[in-house]
Design a protein around this motif. Structure first.
Motif, PDB file in Angstrom:
ATOM      1  N   TYR A 194       0.826  -1.198   0.000  1.00 49.20           N
ATOM      2  CA  TYR A 194       0.000   0.000   0.000  1.00 49.20           C
ATOM      3  C   TYR A 194       0.864   1.253   0.000  1.00 49.20           C
ATOM      4  N   GLN A 195       0.547   2.171  -0.889  1.00 45.90           N
ATOM      5  CA  GLN A 195       1.166   3.489  -0.874  1.00 45.90           C
ATOM      6  C   GLN A 195       0.366   4.324   0.123  1.00 45.90           C
ATOM      7  N   VAL A 196       1.054   4.842   1.129  1.00 43.07           N
ATOM      8  CA  VAL A 196       0.411   5.590   2.202  1.00 43.07           C
ATOM      9  C   VAL A 196       1.011   6.990   2.253  1.00 43.07           C
ATOM     10  N   SER A 197       0.147   7.993   2.359  1.00 39.74           N
ATOM     11  CA  SER A 197       0.583   9.384   2.438  1.00 39.74           C
ATOM     12  C   SER A 197      -0.198  10.087   3.537  1.00 39.74           C
TER      13      SER A 197
ATOM     14  N   HIS B 164      -3.688   3.634  -1.001  1.00 41.60           N
ATOM     15  CA  HIS B 164      -4.277   2.802  -2.043  1.00 41.60           C
ATOM     16  C   HIS B 164      -3.405   1.561  -2.223  1.00 41.60           C
ATOM     17  N   LEU B 165      -4.037   0.517  -2.692  1.00 42.62           N
ATOM     18  CA  LEU B 165      -3.348  -0.732  -2.963  1.00 42.62           C
ATOM     19  C   LEU B 165      -2.492  -0.571  -4.216  1.00 42.62           C
ATOM     20  N   ALA B 166      -1.189  -0.623  -4.039  1.00 44.08           N
ATOM     21  CA  ALA B 166      -0.271  -0.470  -5.175  1.00 44.08           C
ATOM     22  C   ALA B 166      -0.090  -1.803  -5.915  1.00 44.08           C
ATOM     23  N   ARG B 167      -0.102  -2.901  -5.127  1.00 48.27           N
ATOM     24  CA  ARG B 167       0.059  -4.227  -5.731  1.00 48.27           C
ATOM     25  C   ARG B 167      -0.392  -5.285  -4.731  1.00 48.27           C
ATOM     26  N   PRO B 168      -1.259  -6.224  -5.146  1.00 54.43           N
ATOM     27  CA  PRO B 168      -1.662  -7.302  -4.248  1.00 54.43           C
ATOM     28  C   PRO B 168      -0.469  -8.197  -3.930  1.00 54.43           C
ATOM     29  N   ALA B 169      -0.563  -8.909  -2.815  1.00 49.88           N
ATOM     30  CA  ALA B 169       0.513  -9.822  -2.403  1.00 49.88           C
ATOM     31  C   ALA B 169       0.567 -11.033  -3.315  1.00 49.88           C
TER      32      ALA B 169
ATOM     33  N   MET C 175       1.127  -4.958   3.854  1.00 55.56           N
ATOM     34  CA  MET C 175       0.052  -5.222   4.816  1.00 55.56           C
ATOM     35  C   MET C 175      -0.472  -6.641   4.597  1.00 55.56           C
ATOM     36  N   ASN C 176      -0.829  -7.338   5.707  1.00 58.37           N
ATOM     37  CA  ASN C 176      -1.232  -8.739   5.606  1.00 58.37           C
ATOM     38  C   ASN C 176      -2.686  -8.946   5.182  1.00 58.37           C
ATOM     39  N   GLY C 177      -3.507  -7.904   5.189  1.00 53.82           N
ATOM     40  CA  GLY C 177      -4.888  -8.012   4.738  1.00 53.82           C
ATOM     41  C   GLY C 177      -5.849  -8.578   5.769  1.00 53.82           C
TER      42      GLY C 177
END
Length: 134
Positions: A49-52, A129-134, A98-100
């Motif tokens: 997740y990209q967090v700002s 926002h979700l940048a890429r799923p695990a 993040m582990n979800g």
């Protein structure tokens, strides 16, 4: 993805103490993962997740440290300013895995002021926002 801001009212804080910022107004939350009552983001999809986050300080300042906390522990410094400026916004961004299920994120501030925000809610924000799923 979510975006939360303050309600435009200044938040009283203790000077020189790491204090959670209350982003109590949800602008949008596409997956219902942000909790406005405690200003905590708990994504339900595992991934990166990209967090700002940004805060607004009114008044003279010597130091302002904005930090992201993961699972109630300091995770990353988003911004660290030493300045004598009056009335400024301090912001930063980081990528977080993040582990979800039960990983949580919140934003803290350390400053010599006794309040943050007030007036313009667009200067205090917390987004991810979700940048890429695990």
């Amino acid at each position: 993805a979510f975006r939360a801001t303050t309600n435009g009212t200044a938040q009283s804080i203790s000077a020189a103490t790491h204090t959670k910022i209350l982003y109590a107004t949800e602008v949008f939350d596409t997956n219902n993962d942000y909790n406005v009552s405690d200003s905590v983001f708990t994504p339900t999809v595992a991934g990166y997740y990209q967090v700002s986050a940004g805060i607004y300080i009114a008044g003279a300042q010597t130091r302002c440290l904005v930090s992201l906390y993961k699972n109630s522990s300091a995770y990353s410094v988003l911004s660290d300013m030493n300045t004598s400026l009056n009335n400024f916004t301090n912001s930063g961004s980081v990528l977080v895995e993040m582990n979800g299920t039960d990983d949580t994120l919140s934003v803290y501030v350390f400053t010599t002021q006794t309040s943050i925000g007030g007036g313009d809610a667009s200067r205090l924000w917390f987004t991810s926002h979700l940048a890429r799923p695990a």
